[in-house]
Design an enzyme around this catalytic site. Structure first.
Site, PDB file in Angstrom:
ATOM      1  CG  HIS A 101      36.173  24.702   1.065  1.00 22.20           C
ATOM      2  ND1 HIS A 101      35.235  25.472   1.729  1.00 22.20           N
ATOM      3  CD2 HIS A 101      36.962  24.171   2.019  1.00 22.20           C
ATOM      4  CE1 HIS A 101      35.458  25.401   3.042  1.00 22.20           C
ATOM      5  NE2 HIS A 101      36.496  24.626   3.245  1.00 22.20           N
ATOM      6  CG  HIS A 138      32.508  20.933  -2.106  1.00 24.93           C
ATOM      7  ND1 HIS A 138      33.704  21.283  -2.687  1.00 24.93           N
ATOM      8  CD2 HIS A 138      32.403  21.691  -0.974  1.00 24.93           C
ATOM      9  CE1 HIS A 138      34.304  22.204  -1.937  1.00 24.93           C
ATOM     10  NE2 HIS A 138      33.528  22.469  -0.898  1.00 24.93           N
ATOM     11  CG  ASP A 197      33.949  29.226   2.509  1.00 22.16           C
ATOM     12  OD1 ASP A 197      34.225  29.908   1.495  1.00 22.16           O
ATOM     13  OD2 ASP A 197      33.577  28.037   2.437  1.00 22.16           O
ATOM     14  CG  ASP A 232      33.335  28.105  -1.041  1.00 23.55           C
ATOM     15  OD1 ASP A 232      32.229  28.275  -0.497  1.00 23.55           O
ATOM     16  OD2 ASP A 232      34.208  27.342  -0.585  1.00 23.55           O
TER      17      ASP A 232
HETATM   18 ZN    ZN Z   1      33.554  26.527   1.086  1.00 25.49          ZN
END
Ligand code: ZN
Length: 368
Positions: free
Chosen positions: A178, A139, A264, A176
């Site tokens: 996200h 990120h 995740d 992931d």
């Molecule tokens: Zn994540």
């Protein structure tokens, strides 16, 4: 297969402070443990140890990334600010990214760990590698820490591979839960690096990672996003790999593949709303390895990202490392009987709609 492994106890000493889930304690929020804490990663390393896998891996020693390496991606002002705040005892790198004393040095060690894993694979010292680093990186943006990520570990390593090791084309597959916004922004106008992110739609960062984000300028067509509906299971993920991820890699023909290894998307992860399990992660990793064999002599470097279930992240991580190693341990995932029987693990029509949309864009984008 010889698989390299990067780990350092100092990764576990990156201090995200007192929080409830991802919000800092204070006001109405009673102090608790931050969701991005050392435990899931430490327990993954412990399970690798107990399973006997750890002793079959080749240690790759991390080192701190240099200023020059960090600044291939990050701005000088951002790196200066993190260094100063860390020296002063800690701060926040920007958006939901608290850190403590020494986190500057630890984050440099995380980025340097992925660089060393990259060099080990490119040198042929190992066939592939897993960097169990912390803090995570996907990120982080050029001038902003986001989503628990201080420096863009994998983006920095990919830039090193291109700038110093003369690697021509690099692909980054990010599963992931996200969106891999930092990696995407690092290479948005670059046709030599192909970021592919498969993630839970419209989650974090908010409003980013849509199918229509395909790169710009010379890089148009060289960014791929598959925003899956919450509740997606193994069927959806395998279909994404069949119809989008692997065809994109086959069209791009990378010389090196990175995996942004967030676990995740697991069925009981507190931060994700997906239903993956360890055998799903194993299958996805094996498909990536097959693509790596076809295109780049198996050169695959995995960098750990998210994964917040202390109970389950270790089993997903173990399966991924076993896949890289090409050998199973005797450990059976004790959660599998529950997770594989969950309803809707197979591909659902509304998930297929999104996957088809991404595949259609891919057909146009990579045709030339
Ligand atoms: Zn994540």
């Amino acid at each position: 297969m010889t698989t390299g492994f990067v780990f350092d106890e100092r990764y576990m000493w990156h201090d995200t402070g007192s929080a409830a889930a991802f919000l800092p304690a204070g006001g109405s929020i009673q102090p608790d443990t931050h969701v991005e804490n050392p435990e899931p990663k430490r327990r993954l390393r412990n399970l690798l140890d107990v399973s006997g896998v750890l002793e079959t891996l080749t240690d790759v020693e991390p080192r701190p990334a240099t200023r020059e390496e960090l600044e291939r991606f990050h701005t000088e002002a951002y790196v200066d600010r993190i260094a100063a705040e860390s020296e002063a005892g800690g701060g926040d790198a920007g958006d939901l990214t608290p850190f403590g004393s020494d986190s500057y040095e630890i984050a440099r060690l995380a980025a340097g760990g992925v660089i060393e894993a990259t060099d080990a694979v490119l040198d042929g010292t190992v066939d592939d590698a897993y960097a169990l680093v912390r803090p995570p990186g996907h990120h982080a943006e050029a001038d902003l820490g986001r989503g628990f990520c201080v420096f863009g570990n994998l983006a920095i390593a990919a830039m090193h591979a291109r700038a110093v090791r003369d690697v021509d084309r690099v692909a980054v597959v990010d599963f992931d839960v996200h969106h891999g916004n930092g990696t995407q922004k690092a290479f948005y106008d670059d046709p030599n690096v192909l970021p592919i992110s498969v993630h839970q739609a419209e989650y974090y960062p908010p409003g980013e990672g849509g199918v229509d984000e395909i790169g710009e300028g010379d890089g148009e067509g060289y960014t791929v996003n598959v925003p899956l509906p919450p509740g997606s299971g193994v069927g959806a993920y395998e279909t994404v790999f069949d119809r989008v991820v692997i065809p994109a890699l086959d069209a791009f023909e990378p010389d090196l593949i990175y995996l942004a290894s967030g676990v995740d998307g697991g069925a009981i992860d507190p931060m994700g709303r997906m239903m993956l399990h360890s055998e799903g992660y194993r299958e996805l990793t094996e498909r990536l390895l097959d693509a790596a064999e076809r295109h780049c002599d198996g050169r695959l470097v995995a960098a750990h990202e998210g994964g917040y279930s202390s109970a389950y992240a270790p089993f997903s991580g173990l399966a991924i490392v076993e896949a890289l190693r090409g050998e199973r341990s005797d450990v059976e995932d004790p959660f599998m009987p529950v997770f594989e029987e969950m309803a809707y693990q197979e591909l659902q029509p509304h998930q297929e709609t999104v996957i088809e949309e991404a595949a259609a864009i891919l057909d146009v984008a990579l045709r030339e």
